[in-house]
Design a protein around this motif. Structure first.
Motif, PDB file in Angstrom:
ATOM      1  N   ASN A 167       0.856  -1.193   0.000  1.00 23.05           N
ATOM      2  CA  ASN A 167       0.000   0.000   0.000  1.00 23.05           C
ATOM      3  C   ASN A 167       0.891   1.242   0.000  1.00 23.05           C
ATOM      4  N   ALA A 359      -2.363  -4.816   9.815  1.00 20.31           N
ATOM      5  CA  ALA A 359      -3.286  -5.108   8.716  1.00 20.31           C
ATOM      6  C   ALA A 359      -4.638  -5.578   9.245  1.00 20.31           C
ATOM      7  N   SER A 360      -4.616  -6.389  10.301  1.00 21.33           N
ATOM      8  CA  SER A 360      -5.872  -6.847  10.906  1.00 21.33           C
ATOM      9  C   SER A 360      -6.640  -5.679  11.522  1.00 21.33           C
ATOM     10  N   LYS A 361      -5.920  -4.776  12.168  1.00 16.78           N
ATOM     11  CA  LYS A 361      -6.571  -3.599  12.740  1.00 16.78           C
ATOM     12  C   LYS A 361      -7.143  -2.704  11.644  1.00 16.78           C
ATOM     13  N   ASP A 362      -6.411  -2.570  10.536  1.00 17.52           N
ATOM     14  CA  ASP A 362      -6.922  -1.776   9.416  1.00 17.52           C
ATOM     15  C   ASP A 362      -8.215  -2.381   8.872  1.00 17.52           C
ATOM     16  N   ALA A 363      -8.238  -3.712   8.751  1.00 21.34           N
ATOM     17  CA  ALA A 363      -9.436  -4.383   8.247  1.00 21.34           C
ATOM     18  C   ALA A 363     -10.622  -4.176   9.186  1.00 21.34           C
ATOM     19  N   ALA A 364     -10.357  -4.259  10.502  1.00 21.86           N
ATOM     20  CA  ALA A 364     -11.425  -4.048  11.482  1.00 21.86           C
ATOM     21  C   ALA A 364     -11.931  -2.613  11.437  1.00 21.86           C
ATOM     22  N   ALA A 366     -11.870  -0.633   8.833  1.00 20.36           N
ATOM     23  CA  ALA A 366     -12.624  -0.466   7.591  1.00 20.36           C
ATOM     24  C   ALA A 366     -14.018  -1.072   7.712  1.00 20.36           C
ATOM     25  N   ALA A 367     -14.095  -2.252   8.359  1.00 18.62           N
ATOM     26  CA  ALA A 367     -15.395  -2.903   8.529  1.00 18.62           C
ATOM     27  C   ALA A 367     -16.319  -2.086   9.424  1.00 18.62           C
TER      28      ALA A 367
END
Length: 380
Positions: A167, A359-364, A366-367
């Protein structure tokens, strides 16, 4: 080993190897280096000044012999900040972490051959961080204003590219944010561009042109112009052994230091929209000259002289990220780990694990905002 781990180890190992090999040749012209070492440098060598304890102007640092320099020491400090925060950094979290890393944490300083504080090894442009953030209580977002403009912030931004692997836009923005505590003008700009290039290099299957195109797409002003000019000239280079005058001539119009590297003029290192640091365009040029060979690129960078350790650090980071740990000559990496008392594999695995968490925190995150965004924009 995961792809992310392999590339993170490659990026950090490549940067450290470039830093160490380039430390012995830093500050001199190719001609002077060849006279001193009896030809082109092709391996780990000892210090340029045999009597390094009393040599000027770099005393009392033992460069060469597998010793990393401030480029890698500051990179390790930034890794430690990420290890503490375990998320993206902004100017404030960076400042809160980097000052104690420099002022309160003893570590092995290879060039001093003893444990010491990082503040005792770095040069004035890096001491500025402590001066402004700790003593002057400056706003971290703008503390870099007034510092000399150089590559000091760029040289340790590899971890930002790894945390934001794949990214480059996020890498650019994060590096620009935290580098504001250290640098301004084209010194800050280069930090963002380099982080973006590392981020792209971390992406599986990318080409050298992809990495260079990323750098050009994010760069502005003199930084953009310099990268274009020097990487275009690199297309005409036939081998790293004959590259020095050709690439220096392409870089010269954008460099504020002039030909006498150790004797910069009164216009050197001032903010400008027309100038660029030398190290990043040259690192990208040697990425092109290398044609995928880590060894060829790093040897070109260290024999170029001038700020050779930082040029080779940036080249090594991007090349190592593209090609992974196996692209780094094992004998170099092992010697540097032993002589500098560092663990490149451990550092890479550590940072890859943090990148996975982020990355997991970014996904959370975003969700969490996705339903609201869908309500606002779902019908478009």
């Amino acid at each position: 080993m995961s792809i992310l781990e392999d590339k993170a180890i490659g990026a950090l190992s490549g940067a450290a190897v470039g830093d160490s090999l380039g430390g012995a040749t830093e500050g001199y012209s190719p001609e002077v280096l060849q006279e001193r070492f009896g030809g082109l440098v092709r391996d780990i060598v000892g210090p340029f000044n045999v009597e390094w304890k009393t040599a000027r102007p770099v005393s009392p640092f033992h460069k060469g012999n597998g010793h990393i320099t401030d480029d890698t020491l500051m990179t390790e400090a930034l890794i430690s900040v990420y290890e503490s925060v375990r998320d993206h950094l902004d100017a404030y979290t960076f400042a809160e972490g980097i000052v104690p890393e420099m002022m309160a944490k003893e570590r092995w300083i290879p060039e001093l051959e003893r444990e010491s504080l990082l503040i005792h090894r770095v040069f004035h442009a890096e001491k500025w961080l402590v001066l402004k953030l700790l003593h002057a209580h400056a706003d971290p977002r703008e503390a870099g204003y007034g510092n000399i403009v150089n590559c000091g912030a760029t040289m340790y931004m590899t971890p930002v590219g790894i945390i934001n692997a794949g990214n480059p836009e996020a890498a650019y923005k994060e590096a620009i944010e935290i580098a504001g505590a250290h640098q301004s003008s084209y010194g800050r700009e280069a930090a963002g561009v380099f982080a973006a290039a590392v981020s792209t290099a971390m992406t599986p299957g990318v080409s050298i042109d992809d990495v260079i195109d990323t750098a050009i797409s994010f760069a502005h002003d003199g930084t953009k112009a310099a990268i274009i000019a020097v990487t275009e000239e690199a297309k005409k280079v036939t081998s790293w052994e004959t590259s020095f005058k050709q690439l220096r001539a392409a870089m010269a119009p954008f460099d504020s230091l002039g030909e006498a590297y150790r004797e910069p003029g009164p216009d050197a290192r001032k903010p400008s929209r027309l100038k660029s640091i030398e190290e990043l365009p040259l690192a990208l040029a040697y990425l092109r000259v290398s044609k995928g060979s880590f060894e060829n690129g790093v040897l070109g960078a260290i024999n170029y002289g001038r700020d050779s350790d930082s040029i080779a650090t940036m080249f090594g980071s991007m090349s190592g990220a593209m090609n992974g740990r196996e692209a780094i000559p094992h004998n170099w990496a092992e010697t540097i780990e032993r002589e500098s008392k560092i663990n490149l594999v451990s550092n890479g695995k550590k940072l890859a694990a943090i990148a996975n968490e982020v990355a997991s925190k970014d996904a959370a995150r975003a969700a969490k905002i996705a339903p609201g965004l869908k309500s606002l924009f779902g019908n478009q």
